[in-house]
Write a protein that holds these residues in place. Structure first.
Motif, PDB file in Angstrom:
ATOM      1  N   ALA A 169     -12.527  18.736  -9.783  1.00 16.50           N
ATOM      2  CA  ALA A 169     -11.616  18.939 -10.923  1.00 16.50           C
ATOM      3  C   ALA A 169     -10.778  17.683 -11.164  1.00 16.50           C
ATOM      4  O   ALA A 169     -10.509  17.311 -12.306  1.00 16.50           O
ATOM      5  N   LEU A 170     -10.408  17.007 -10.085  1.00 19.72           N
ATOM      6  CA  LEU A 170      -9.623  15.769 -10.212  1.00 19.72           C
ATOM      7  C   LEU A 170     -10.491  14.655 -10.803  1.00 19.72           C
ATOM      8  O   LEU A 170     -10.069  13.933 -11.718  1.00 19.72           O
ATOM      9  N   ALA A 171     -11.713  14.552 -10.312  1.00 20.99           N
ATOM     10  CA  ALA A 171     -12.631  13.524 -10.828  1.00 20.99           C
ATOM     11  C   ALA A 171     -12.924  13.770 -12.314  1.00 20.99           C
ATOM     12  O   ALA A 171     -13.094  12.823 -13.086  1.00 20.99           O
ATOM     13  N   ASP A 172     -12.950  15.048 -12.711  1.00 20.27           N
ATOM     14  CA  ASP A 172     -13.227  15.404 -14.117  1.00 20.27           C
ATOM     15  C   ASP A 172     -11.997  15.284 -15.001  1.00 20.27           C
ATOM     16  O   ASP A 172     -12.062  15.597 -16.201  1.00 20.27           O
ATOM     17  N   GLY A 173     -10.862  14.933 -14.427  1.00 20.26           N
ATOM     18  CA  GLY A 173      -9.643  14.770 -15.229  1.00 20.26           C
ATOM     19  C   GLY A 173      -8.906  16.074 -15.523  1.00 20.26           C
ATOM     20  O   GLY A 173      -7.973  16.108 -16.319  1.00 20.26           O
ATOM     21  N   THR A 189      -5.939  10.061  -6.574  1.00 20.64           N
ATOM     22  CA  THR A 189      -5.861  10.064  -8.032  1.00 20.64           C
ATOM     23  C   THR A 189      -7.291  10.318  -8.542  1.00 20.64           C
ATOM     24  O   THR A 189      -8.236  10.376  -7.729  1.00 20.64           O
ATOM     25  N   THR A 190      -7.443  10.389  -9.854  1.00 19.50           N
ATOM     26  CA  THR A 190      -8.775  10.636 -10.414  1.00 19.50           C
ATOM     27  C   THR A 190      -9.789   9.571  -9.962  1.00 19.50           C
ATOM     28  O   THR A 190     -10.898   9.911  -9.510  1.00 19.50           O
ATOM     29  N   GLU A 191      -9.395   8.319 -10.050  1.00 21.16           N
ATOM     30  CA  GLU A 191     -10.321   7.240  -9.663  1.00 21.16           C
ATOM     31  C   GLU A 191     -10.706   7.346  -8.196  1.00 21.16           C
ATOM     32  O   GLU A 191     -11.871   7.185  -7.813  1.00 21.16           O
ATOM     33  N   GLN A 192      -9.715   7.619  -7.359  1.00 25.35           N
ATOM     34  CA  GLN A 192      -9.977   7.730  -5.912  1.00 25.35           C
ATOM     35  C   GLN A 192     -10.856   8.946  -5.603  1.00 25.35           C
ATOM     36  O   GLN A 192     -11.693   8.905  -4.699  1.00 25.35           O
ATOM     37  N   ALA A 193     -10.687  10.017  -6.367  1.00 25.58           N
ATOM     38  CA  ALA A 193     -11.513  11.218  -6.150  1.00 25.58           C
ATOM     39  C   ALA A 193     -12.967  10.921  -6.486  1.00 25.58           C
ATOM     40  O   ALA A 193     -13.892  11.337  -5.771  1.00 25.58           O
ATOM     41  N   LYS A 194     -13.187  10.195  -7.573  1.00 27.28           N
ATOM     42  CA  LYS A 194     -14.566   9.839  -7.975  1.00 27.28           C
ATOM     43  C   LYS A 194     -15.256   9.065  -6.863  1.00 27.28           C
ATOM     44  O   LYS A 194     -16.424   9.266  -6.563  1.00 27.28           O
ATOM     45  N   GLU A 195     -14.488   8.189  -6.247  1.00 27.73           N
ATOM     46  CA  GLU A 195     -15.039   7.351  -5.174  1.00 27.73           C
ATOM     47  C   GLU A 195     -15.308   8.151  -3.894  1.00 27.73           C
ATOM     48  O   GLU A 195     -16.317   7.964  -3.236  1.00 27.73           O
ATOM     49  N   ALA A 196     -14.398   9.069  -3.592  1.00 31.52           N
ATOM     50  CA  ALA A 196     -14.480   9.799  -2.318  1.00 31.52           C
ATOM     51  C   ALA A 196     -15.465  10.970  -2.353  1.00 31.52           C
ATOM     52  O   ALA A 196     -16.023  11.356  -1.318  1.00 31.52           O
ATOM     53  N   LEU A 197     -15.676  11.531  -3.562  1.00 32.67           N
ATOM     54  CA  LEU A 197     -16.457  12.771  -3.651  1.00 32.67           C
ATOM     55  C   LEU A 197     -17.850  12.742  -2.990  1.00 32.67           C
ATOM     56  O   LEU A 197     -18.194  13.667  -2.262  1.00 32.67           O
TER      57      LEU A 197
END
Ligand code: AHR
Length: 334
Positions: free
Chosen positions: A276-280, A321-329
């Motif tokens: 949900a965080l990565a999706d904004g 944050t959103t950017e960090q979530a995209k990276e970590a997912l």
């Protein structure tokens, strides 16, 4: 006296056998001096674990971590799901005392009301390890250690992020808060940490705060009420991802765009929350790691061996944050 002298040979043999069994039995019931109150000292460790329940993705990951770590460590695990009830946890702990397990571990559903049962475990010389959540007992000798997160810090990190985001706000910022289960340490502490942090900016105001019981259904239902009762909601602070995910449904159904019309901050960082965080749809998550199993099993071995352990072991965590979530997912384990 006479009767004793005239015992027949088989009677005497039975009496000798009975006394041997009695002495053996007493010895087997004795507590070992090594800190474990277990019935036997055969090198094997039996742990009785009382889990809060299965209210969230976090809890499911925590249960898996504990079960897998016990198997890997060769520890026999007796596991009980308390279904969110303190009385069930107390019952389970009493059963573990009766069964003379070597170590008792539990994640207390609420903070208060543990002294009596913890004293019973101490009297039985069974060491107790608090896992994930702590208790408010004044007598710290009632348990060996507390392994888990700093929930006040998690709330503070969430609040500090918001203070930074809204530093240029010239008018009121209306915040609604979905609290965890009433009386639970993470609910009390996260509320405290968040409240302390946002006090830095008087524009930030919590206009409604209610429990959603750490569940998706609770989060959805309470958010619906918040949306009906409050015309302007700028921020949602949910004490865990699951309540935030439930709230997403209510927000969307009300015709608002989560993450844009309403800034959403949560705690945990389980996969669904991170998605949900990565999706904004979420804007910020403070991590709370459920992967406590390996450390717990290590501690169990140490307390059973009579080794000193630190009174407090804090889990290492971060924020996303959103950017960090995209990276970590892609590498997220839970
Ligand atoms: O005690 C940890 C909390 O309990 C987690 O943040 C929440 O998801 C869980 O139910």
């Amino acid at each position: 006296m006479g009767k004793m002298r005239t015992q027949s040979a088989p009677w005497r043999a039975a009496a000798v056998l009975a006394s041997v069994l009695l002495v053996g039995g007493v010895a087997a019931c004795g507590n070992s001096d090594t800190g474990g109150g277990g019935s036997k000292d055969d090198g094997k460790i039996t742990m009785g674990f009382s889990q809060v329940g299965a209210e969230s993705g976090w809890r499911t990951a925590n249960t898996i971590s504990i079960k897998e770590a016990a198997t890997a460590a060769g520890i026999e695990l007796k596991f009980d799901d308390a279904q969110q009830k303190q009385e069930n946890q107390i019952k389970a702990i009493r059963n573990y005392i009766q069964q003379k397990v070597d170590v008792i571990a539990f994640s207390p559903v609420v903070e208060s009301g543990w002294d009596t049962v913890l004293k019973e475990a101490k009297d039985a010389k069974i060491p107790v390890i608090l896992t994930d959540r702590s208790v408010d007992s004044a007598d710290k000798s009632l348990y060996k250690t507390f392994l888990g997160s700093d929930f006040v810090k998690e709330g503070r990190l969430a609040g500090e992020w918001l203070v930074e985001q809204k530093k240029t706000a010239s008018g009121p910022v209306n915040i609604v808060e979905l609290q965890g289960s009433t009386g639970a340490a993470p609910a009390n502490d996260r509320k405290k940490g968040f409240g302390e942090a946002i006090a830095a900016n008087p524009n930030l105001k919590v206009i409604a705060s209610q429990t959603g019981d750490f569940t998706r259904a609770g989060g959805k239902q309470v958010m619906e009420q918040f949306l009906k009762a409050n015309k302007q909601i700028d921020v949602l602070f949910a004490h865990n991802d699951d309540m935030g995910l439930g709230a997403l449904e209510a927000i969307t159904a009300a015709g608002k765009v989560p993450g844009k019309d309403i800034t959403i901050i949560t705690i945990d960082a389980v996969k669904d929350g991170m998605q949900a965080l990565a999706d904004g749809k979420f804007n910020f998550i403070a991590e709370c790691s459920p992967l406590l199993g390996p450390q717990l099993m290590d501690l169990a071995k140490k307390v059973k061996a009579g080794e000193e352990v630190p009174a407090r072991i804090e889990t290492q965590e971060t924020t996303f944050t959103t950017e960090q979530a995209k990276e970590a997912l892609p590498n997220r384990k839970y």
